[in-house]
Design a protein around this motif. Structure first.
Motif, short mmCIF file in Angstrom:
data_model
loop_
_atom_site.label_atom_id
_atom_site.label_comp_id
_atom_site.label_asym_id
_atom_site.label_seq_id
_atom_site.Cartn_x
_atom_site.Cartn_y
_atom_site.Cartn_z
N GLN A 322 0.83 -1.21 0.00
CA GLN A 322 0.00 0.00 0.00
C GLN A 322 0.86 1.26 0.00
N GLN A 323 1.96 1.26 0.81
CA GLN A 323 2.67 2.51 1.06
C GLN A 323 4.17 2.45 0.78
N GLY A 324 4.68 1.32 0.35
CA GLY A 324 6.12 1.20 0.08
C GLY A 324 6.88 0.68 1.29
N SER A 325 8.11 0.17 1.04
CA SER A 325 8.82 -0.50 2.12
C SER A 325 9.32 0.46 3.21
N SER A 326 9.58 1.74 2.86
CA SER A 326 10.04 2.67 3.92
C SER A 326 8.94 2.87 4.95
N ALA A 327 7.68 2.97 4.47
CA ALA A 327 6.56 3.20 5.40
C ALA A 327 6.37 2.00 6.33
N ALA A 328 6.81 0.82 5.87
CA ALA A 328 6.59 -0.40 6.68
C ALA A 328 7.84 -0.77 7.48
N ARG A 329 8.73 0.20 7.68
CA ARG A 329 10.02 -0.10 8.34
C ARG A 329 9.82 -0.74 9.71
N VAL A 330 8.93 -0.17 10.51
CA VAL A 330 8.71 -0.69 11.87
C VAL A 330 8.12 -2.09 11.81
N GLU A 331 7.14 -2.28 10.93
CA GLU A 331 6.49 -3.59 10.84
C GLU A 331 7.49 -4.66 10.38
N ILE A 332 8.38 -4.28 9.45
CA ILE A 332 9.37 -5.26 8.97
C ILE A 332 10.35 -5.60 10.10
N ALA A 333 10.79 -4.57 10.83
CA ALA A 333 11.74 -4.81 11.94
C ALA A 333 11.09 -5.70 13.01
N MET A 334 9.82 -5.42 13.29
CA MET A 334 9.10 -6.17 14.34
C MET A 334 8.97 -7.64 13.98
N ILE A 335 8.64 -7.91 12.73
CA ILE A 335 8.43 -9.31 12.34
C ILE A 335 9.77 -10.03 12.22
N LYS A 336 10.84 -9.27 11.96
CA LYS A 336 12.17 -9.92 11.85
C LYS A 336 12.54 -10.58 13.17
N TYR A 337 12.41 -9.87 14.31
CA TYR A 337 12.81 -10.53 15.57
C TYR A 337 11.70 -11.42 16.12
N PHE A 338 10.44 -11.03 15.89
CA PHE A 338 9.34 -11.87 16.41
C PHE A 338 9.30 -13.20 15.64
N GLY A 339 9.41 -13.11 14.32
CA GLY A 339 9.34 -14.31 13.48
C GLY A 339 10.51 -15.25 13.74
N ALA A 340 11.71 -14.67 13.92
CA ALA A 340 12.90 -15.51 14.16
C ALA A 340 12.74 -16.28 15.47
N GLN A 341 12.19 -15.62 16.48
CA GLN A 341 12.01 -16.28 17.78
C GLN A 341 10.91 -17.34 17.71
N ALA A 342 9.83 -17.03 17.00
CA ALA A 342 8.74 -18.02 16.85
C ALA A 342 9.26 -19.27 16.15
N LEU A 343 10.03 -19.06 15.09
CA LEU A 343 10.61 -20.19 14.35
C LEU A 343 11.45 -21.05 15.28
N TYR A 344 12.31 -20.40 16.02
CA TYR A 344 13.23 -21.08 16.94
C TYR A 344 12.44 -21.87 17.99
N ASN A 345 11.42 -21.24 18.57
CA ASN A 345 10.63 -21.90 19.63
C ASN A 345 9.92 -23.15 19.12
N VAL A 346 9.32 -23.05 17.94
CA VAL A 346 8.54 -24.19 17.43
C VAL A 346 9.49 -25.35 17.12
N ILE A 347 10.62 -25.05 16.50
CA ILE A 347 11.57 -26.13 16.17
C ILE A 347 12.10 -26.75 17.46
N ASP A 348 12.38 -25.93 18.44
CA ASP A 348 12.90 -26.43 19.72
C ASP A 348 11.90 -27.40 20.37
N ARG A 349 10.63 -27.03 20.35
CA ARG A 349 9.61 -27.92 20.94
C ARG A 349 9.49 -29.21 20.13
#
Ligand code: FAD
Length: 429
Positions: A322-349
């Motif tokens: 909708q608004q380009g990647s600069s406008a989504a900077r916060v959302e991209i940063a947030m999913i980078k650390y949240f997604g990496a941790q979710a991935l790690y947790n599920v594989i660990d379990r």
């Protein structure tokens, strides 16, 4: 604005085709030890099939031979491709070539496109992105030391890089170097294409890692340590203008990061399927593991974390569309650390529920786990993305001597505001 991640039925059909294709044609390849030539022989017909389906290099704009799908569709697609390490290359969108192609497409001249971009897109050349240095903190690229000095029609490059993914199997390197030390690095850093066979490019080793401890030099997917010693390349190998390095890096890294997050959804789902299957199959202490509350918690928590990561990823993708990647900077940063941790947790379990089998190489989980650990580092460590998110959020707040929710202060204000009515109420008593 309403969020809308829906796609048309024709695309849903394509997604269904991809699911079957990846499961039936790509998963089996994971189990065989293949050399480079055999891998190509087996995967070339699969790539042709992907092209026939109109799904090749879908991340690229149509003028570059892609589909111009936009990020939401790519998100749904990458979720399927991410479930297997081989699928992205069979669909023509494996990192780092995909990101490098986008970068060259943005900044390159027609001549550069002819020489580097088209062969890269056709799979005839391979590339690597050479930015991180062992001596400076990769988290803060304003500290980069590698220098490129103009000498007539050439650049003379000196520096030391490492973790250049695919450096030893690439044909050319996209190098990030200081070209003007007299201004801020944001204006003084540039990107330059360096063919690997240029004299002075010394790939001293592929760094053994948690992902690949017994590294074999030159294998695709390795991370190379490279010295650049008086390397001379033509001036026109500069991408974009002098000083564009950070600008181009930003353009490359935004989409690149979210594509990783999308692929992690597929990896998580595969580990989750293994977790659930084992829960129903293993019997101990009078019941299946599925009936133990701890295991139910693992399943419920994994499902919730994956759902959150999926919605956050699709939302970030939608905002980019909708608004380009600069406008989504916060959302991209947030999913980078949240997604990496979710991935790690599920594989660990998933490893935990399989006990010794989960720890063994008889299952793909141990390899998935090692790769998932790297997700918290590459394309920016978790902590750096958290800083980005916190800084942006804090811009919406102002300091207050007294907390704005301080009840005695609020009470005093409320008493003043309603003084007349309160006085009347007291008089009426
Ligand atoms: C598998 C893999 C592939 C990679 N591929 C490439 C590639 O192709 N090309 C390339 O150029 N690079 C690549 N990298 C390098 C990667 O980009 C860097 O590792 C990353 O940017 C971190 O830099 P660093 O390793 O120098 O760690 P440092 O910058 O030294 O940071 C170390 C730690 O310090 C902490 N830290 C840093 N900043 C802050 C902060 N502001 N607040 C709190 N804590 C902080 C974090 O915990 C961080 O993990 C790759 C790395 C990995 C693991």
């Amino acid at each position: 604005m309403a969020w809308d991640f829906s796609t048309e039925p024709e695309f849903e059909e394509k997604l269904e085709w991809m699911r079957t294709f990846v499961r039936e044609e790509v998963y089996p390849l994971e189990t065989i030890d293949l050399d480079e030539a055999t891998f190509r022989r087996l995967t070339d017909p699969l790539k042709e099939e992907v092209k026939r389906q109109g799904l090749w290099a879908a991340h690229l704009d149509p003028e570059l031979g892609g589909q111009g799908f936009g990020q939401v569709k790519l998100g749904l697609m990458h979720e399927i491709l991410g479930s297997s390490i081989f699928a992205p290359s069979i669909f023509g969108n494996q990192a780092p070539d995909s990101g490098n192609a986008e970068l060259i497409a943005i900044g390159a001249t027609d001549e550069q496109k002819e020489r580097w971009l088209w062969p890269l897109l056709e799979g005839k050349l391979r590339s690597a992105f050479s930015m991180t240095e062992p001596e400076t903190a990769g988290s803060d690229p304003t500290l980069l030391k590698t220098r490129a000095v103009r000498d007539g029609d050439e650049w003379v490059i000196n520096g030391h890089k490492w973790f250049t993914s695919n450096g030893s199997s690439a044909d050319f390197l996209v190098l990030m170097a200081i070209t003007n030390p007299d201004v801020h690095p944001y204006q003084g850093t540039s990107m330059i294409i360096v063919p690997v066979d240029t004299p002075g490019v010394d790939i001293v080793r592929d760094v053994p890692t948690m992902g690949e401890p017994d590294v074999e030099f030159g294998r695709y997917g390795n991370h190379s340590e490279i010295y650049y010693r008086d390397v001379r390349v033509p001036y026109e190998n500069l991408i974009g203008n002098e000083g564009d390095g950070f600008l181009l890096a930003q353009k490359r890294l935004g989409p690149g990061r979210i594509h990783h997050c999308m692929r992690w959804l597929g990896q998580s789902k595969r580990a989750f399927d293994m977790l659930c299957e084992r829960a129903l199959s293993r019997y101990a202490f009078g019941s299946t593991l599925a009936e133990k509350q701890t295991v139910q918690n693992w399943i419920a928590d994994s499902a919730a974390e994956m759902q959150a990561a999926r919605l956050m990823t699709l939302h970030a993708a939608w905002k980019m569309d909708q608004q380009g990647s600069s406008a989504a900077r916060v959302e991209i940063a947030m999913i980078k650390y949240f997604g990496a941790q979710a991935l790690y947790n599920v594989i660990d379990r998933a490893i935990q529920i399989h006990g010794a089998l989960g720890y063994s190489t008889d299952l793909p989980l141990e390899a998935m786990y090692r790769n998932a650990r790297a997700a918290r580092l590459y394309d920016g460590a978790d902590e750096v993305h958290r800083v980005t998110v916190a800084r942006q959020i804090l811009k919406n707040y102002a300091p207050h001597d007294m907390p704005s929710e301080h009840i005695p202060t609020r009470r005093e204000e409320a008493q003043k505001k309603f003084a007349a009515l309160l006085d009347q109420a007291t008089a009426d008593l």
